[in-house]
Scaffold this motif. Structure first.
Motif, PDB file in Angstrom:
ATOM      1  N   ARG A  95       0.837  -1.213   0.000  1.00  0.00           N
ATOM      2  CA  ARG A  95       0.000   0.000   0.000  1.00  0.00           C
ATOM      3  C   ARG A  95       0.867   1.256   0.000  1.00  0.00           C
ATOM      4  N   LEU A  96       1.956   1.227   0.743  1.00  0.00           N
ATOM      5  CA  LEU A  96       2.861   2.374   0.784  1.00  0.00           C
ATOM      6  C   LEU A  96       3.475   2.624  -0.591  1.00  0.00           C
ATOM      7  N   MET A  99       0.880   4.186  -2.684  1.00  0.00           N
ATOM      8  CA  MET A  99       0.667   5.572  -2.259  1.00  0.00           C
ATOM      9  C   MET A  99       1.778   6.465  -2.821  1.00  0.00           C
ATOM     10  N   ARG A 100       3.014   5.982  -2.767  1.00  0.00           N
ATOM     11  CA  ARG A 100       4.136   6.755  -3.336  1.00  0.00           C
ATOM     12  C   ARG A 100       3.918   6.975  -4.836  1.00  0.00           C
ATOM     13  N   LEU A 103       1.289   9.611  -5.291  1.00  0.00           N
ATOM     14  CA  LEU A 103       1.824  10.936  -4.957  1.00  0.00           C
ATOM     15  C   LEU A 103       2.763  11.445  -6.050  1.00  0.00           C
ATOM     16  N   ARG A 111       1.975  17.705  -3.963  1.00  0.00           N
ATOM     17  CA  ARG A 111       2.602  16.606  -3.210  1.00  0.00           C
ATOM     18  C   ARG A 111       3.290  17.142  -1.954  1.00  0.00           C
ATOM     19  N   CYS A 149      -5.158  10.349  -4.325  1.00  0.00           N
ATOM     20  CA  CYS A 149      -4.629   9.107  -3.742  1.00  0.00           C
ATOM     21  C   CYS A 149      -5.745   8.109  -3.483  1.00  0.00           C
ATOM     22  N   ARG A 150      -6.871   8.598  -2.996  1.00  0.00           N
ATOM     23  CA  ARG A 150      -8.009   7.718  -2.713  1.00  0.00           C
ATOM     24  C   ARG A 150      -8.483   7.039  -3.996  1.00  0.00           C
ATOM     25  N   MET A 153      -5.727   4.573  -5.328  1.00  0.00           N
ATOM     26  CA  MET A 153      -5.643   3.372  -4.480  1.00  0.00           C
ATOM     27  C   MET A 153      -6.829   2.459  -4.758  1.00  0.00           C
TER      28      MET A 153
END
Length: 158
Positions: A95-96, A99-100, A103, A111, A149-150, A153
């Motif tokens: 997930r990270l 997310m990166r 971003l 950002r 991001c939402r 993801m």
């Protein structure tokens, strides 16, 4: 929905007595509402946003009371607080990384505004000063980043 942001932060500031806490709750409320709008239409978005924010304030208060009542020795001895299960670490790493990636798709000011708020905990005026932009632009950048991001993801995880 972004046009309710300042109004909501002022409303929450009056209740919490702390603008930074109010901004945190407002961000979390926006995220929750954005998660819901992806699955269903919200009939009264302003009312739903305020109700969500108030529920988060109540949850925050309850957690604070619980932490005060919980002896620290119990938290120290409870292994759940020390290590996450390996599968959870893998999921968090994935997930990270996503997310990166999300971003990285944003403009640098957008950002940077988001990261300065969420990682460094700077207030909107501090971010505005550091980046040399207006506070309202900082707020717009943060909301834009959260939305982006939402959405990304959700796309990548489905």
């Amino acid at each position: 929905m972004e046009h309710y942001y300042r109004e909501l932060v002022s409303f929450l500031s009056a209740r919490l007595g702390n603008r930074q806490a109010a901004e945190d709750v407002a961000h979390d409320a926006y995220l929750r509402v954005l998660e819901r709008t992806g699955t269903q239409q919200i009939e009264h978005p302003r009312a739903f946003l305020y109700r969500t924010a108030l529920n988060l304030v109540i949850d925050r208060h309850r957690r604070h009371l619980l932490r005060q009542a919980e002896p620290l020795e119990v938290l120290d001895q409870d292994e759940r607080w020390h290590t996450a299960p390996p599968t959870l670490n893998l999921q968090l790493d994935q997930r990270l990384a996503l997310m990166r990636k999300a971003l990285d798709e944003l403009s640098k000011p957008c950002r940077d505004s988001f990261l300065l708020r969420k990682l460094e905990g700077l207030s909107h005026p501090q971010i505005a000063e550091r980046l040399g932009i207006s506070r309202s632009l900082v707020e717009k950048h943060i909301v834009t980043a959260m939305k982006h991001c939402r959405v990304r993801m959700r796309q990548w995880e489905s």
